[in-house]
Design an enzyme around this catalytic site. Structure first.
Site, PDB file in Angstrom:
ATOM      1  N   LYS A  42       0.840  -1.199   0.000  1.00 48.41           N
ATOM      2  CA  LYS A  42       0.000   0.000   0.000  1.00 48.41           C
ATOM      3  C   LYS A  42       0.878   1.254   0.000  1.00 48.41           C
ATOM      4  O   LYS A  42       2.093   1.175   0.171  1.00 48.41           O
ATOM      5  CB  LYS A  42      -0.929  -0.016   1.210  1.00 48.41           C
ATOM      6  CG  LYS A  42      -0.211  -0.005   2.545  1.00 48.41           C
ATOM      7  CD  LYS A  42      -1.205  -0.069   3.694  1.00 48.41           C
ATOM      8  CE  LYS A  42      -0.477  -0.088   5.042  1.00 48.41           C
ATOM      9  NZ  LYS A  42      -1.411  -0.076   6.174  1.00 48.41           N
ATOM     10  N   TYR A 262      15.238  30.496   8.276  1.00 45.21           N
ATOM     11  CA  TYR A 262      14.040  31.187   8.749  1.00 45.21           C
ATOM     12  C   TYR A 262      13.952  31.168  10.271  1.00 45.21           C
ATOM     13  O   TYR A 262      14.291  30.174  10.921  1.00 45.21           O
ATOM     14  CB  TYR A 262      12.789  30.523   8.184  1.00 45.21           C
ATOM     15  CG  TYR A 262      12.515  30.832   6.729  1.00 45.21           C
ATOM     16  CD1 TYR A 262      12.308  32.149   6.318  1.00 45.21           C
ATOM     17  CD2 TYR A 262      12.435  29.822   5.787  1.00 45.21           C
ATOM     18  CE1 TYR A 262      12.046  32.439   4.980  1.00 45.21           C
ATOM     19  CE2 TYR A 262      12.170  30.088   4.456  1.00 45.21           C
ATOM     20  CZ  TYR A 262      11.975  31.401   4.052  1.00 45.21           C
ATOM     21  OH  TYR A 262      11.717  31.680   2.739  1.00 45.21           O
TER      22      TYR A 262
END
Length: 375
Positions: A42, A262
């Site tokens: 999956k 940042y």
């Protein structure tokens, strides 16, 4: 006038080692011994590519596959030979029975309405369409409640339907000594007693590796196939399957007291040399891998040496400290983000998550390539 060519191949590179994937399946198959060994593919085979990885697992010997959705099942069916068996873990989506039948997909039925719809499809087609029965033994996700067991048995006996498999899922298998594993095993054994002679499946990667009494007739390894850590607190014996590299954009000298990235969360405490690398959270490299003066972040490998990330992970780039390297790297050199020295689980530990999330998030701007190592 011809359109200009579009440049490609300047970003990161994701390499999937199908040889390692095969070896992992074969190693787990030896551990499971008398049980059949399936393969959970999956989430695009945990980010490695469902078609390529599914075919490699089939070549290794897998015949039973587990996906989450019918869309994944259709994609896998197109890639595999006819003698493969594909189970849909999410069960039967309402109205989708004709698709399942046409694509030879087997739902893991987990509710009375699902079972009713599937049995109706059996009657309409005058055949016992294959499916599994999924019982909830304590994880409280999908699955029949245990007090529905008698009703489910009565419903299938009324039309003479025999499921291909009964199954459940362990909540705490990655912690081998957890009491809930024993509780769920006992509850699942009580369900099995109601369906004699029907194959049973309980073990995921962790249970396969630690608890032979959970193997029954079919085991369902997932994360271990792809090289991830399945059992907490134990050495991971699996071969790494994924390598992720990203290029250096610039080498930059940073002075003591200057901040990086940042938020100015990390200030340099010495004159340093940084490599700015073209990978960020837009590529599935989590912002939670960031570093600050209060908390160390993750690490990567440059020129064969492990170096720390500096400052915040931004959308498209990170900074790493290469001050101590013996050889100064150059723009264009590739940095190993995931590989043998720094694994998916190392990043998971740094980010406070699990290797599953790291792998299944690798959908970034990478050139993807497949190799097949032999050792």
């Amino acid at each position: 006038m011809a359109a200009p060519a579009i440049a490609t191949g300047y970003g990161g590179r994701l390499t999937v080692d199908l040889g390692a994937l095969k070896r992992n399946w074969q190693a787990l198959d030896k551990v499971s011994r008398g049980a059949l060994t399936g393969a959970v593919v999956k989430a695009d085979a945990y980010g490695t590519g469902i078609a390529k990885s599914g075919k490699a697992l089939f070549d290794a010997g897998a015949r039973f596959f587990f996906v989450a959705t019918p869309d994944e099942g259709v994609a896998l069916r197109a890639a595999l030979p006819d003698d493969s068996h594909i189970f849909i873990l999410d069960g039967l989506f309402p109205g989708a029975a004709p698709l399942y039948v046409g694509e030879r997909l087997m739902p893991c039925l987990s509710s009375v309405p699902m079972l009713e719809e599937w049995l109706s499809a059996c009657l309409q087609s005058n055949q016992a369409l294959p499916a599994a029965l999924h019982f909830d033994t304590g994880i409280n996700r999908l699955g029949f409640r245990l007090n529905e067991t008698v009703m489910v048995k009565r419903m299938i006996e009324q039309i003479g339907f025999a499921p291909q498999m009964i199954m459940s899922h362990l909540a705490c298998a990655d912690f081998a000594g957890h009491e809930k594993n024993r509780t769920q095993l006992a509850l699942f054994s009580s369900v099995m007693a109601q369906f004699p002679n029907i194959p049973a499946s309980l073990a995921n990667s962790a249970a396969l590796m630690t608890s032979r009494e959970t193997h029954f007739q079919l085991v369902r390894p997932g994360i271990a196939l792809y090289g991830g850590r399945a059992v907490a607190g134990r050495r991971n014996p699996m071969h790494p399957v994924v390598t992720l590299e990203a290029p250096i954009l610039q080498i930059k000298d940073v002075k003591t007291g200057e901040s990086v990235g940042y938020g100015a969360t990390q200030t340099m405490v010495r004159d340093s040399r940084l490599a700015i690398v073209a990978i960020g959270y837009a590529d599935g490299f989590f912002r939670s891998l960031s570093s600050s003066n209060q908390r160390a972040g993750t690490k990567v490998v440059v020129n064969g040496q492990v170096v720390p990330l500096v400052g915040r992970v931004s959308m498209d780039m990170i900074g790493v400290d290469v001050t101590e390297l013996n050889q100064i790297p150059s723009p264009g050199d590739m940095v190993e983000i995931i590989g043998k020295q720094i694994t998916v689980d190392d990043h998971a530990d740094a980010a406070g998550t699990i290797g599953y999330e790291i792998l299944t998030s690798l959908k970034g701007r990478y050139a993807r390539q497949y190799v097949e190592s032999d050792s």
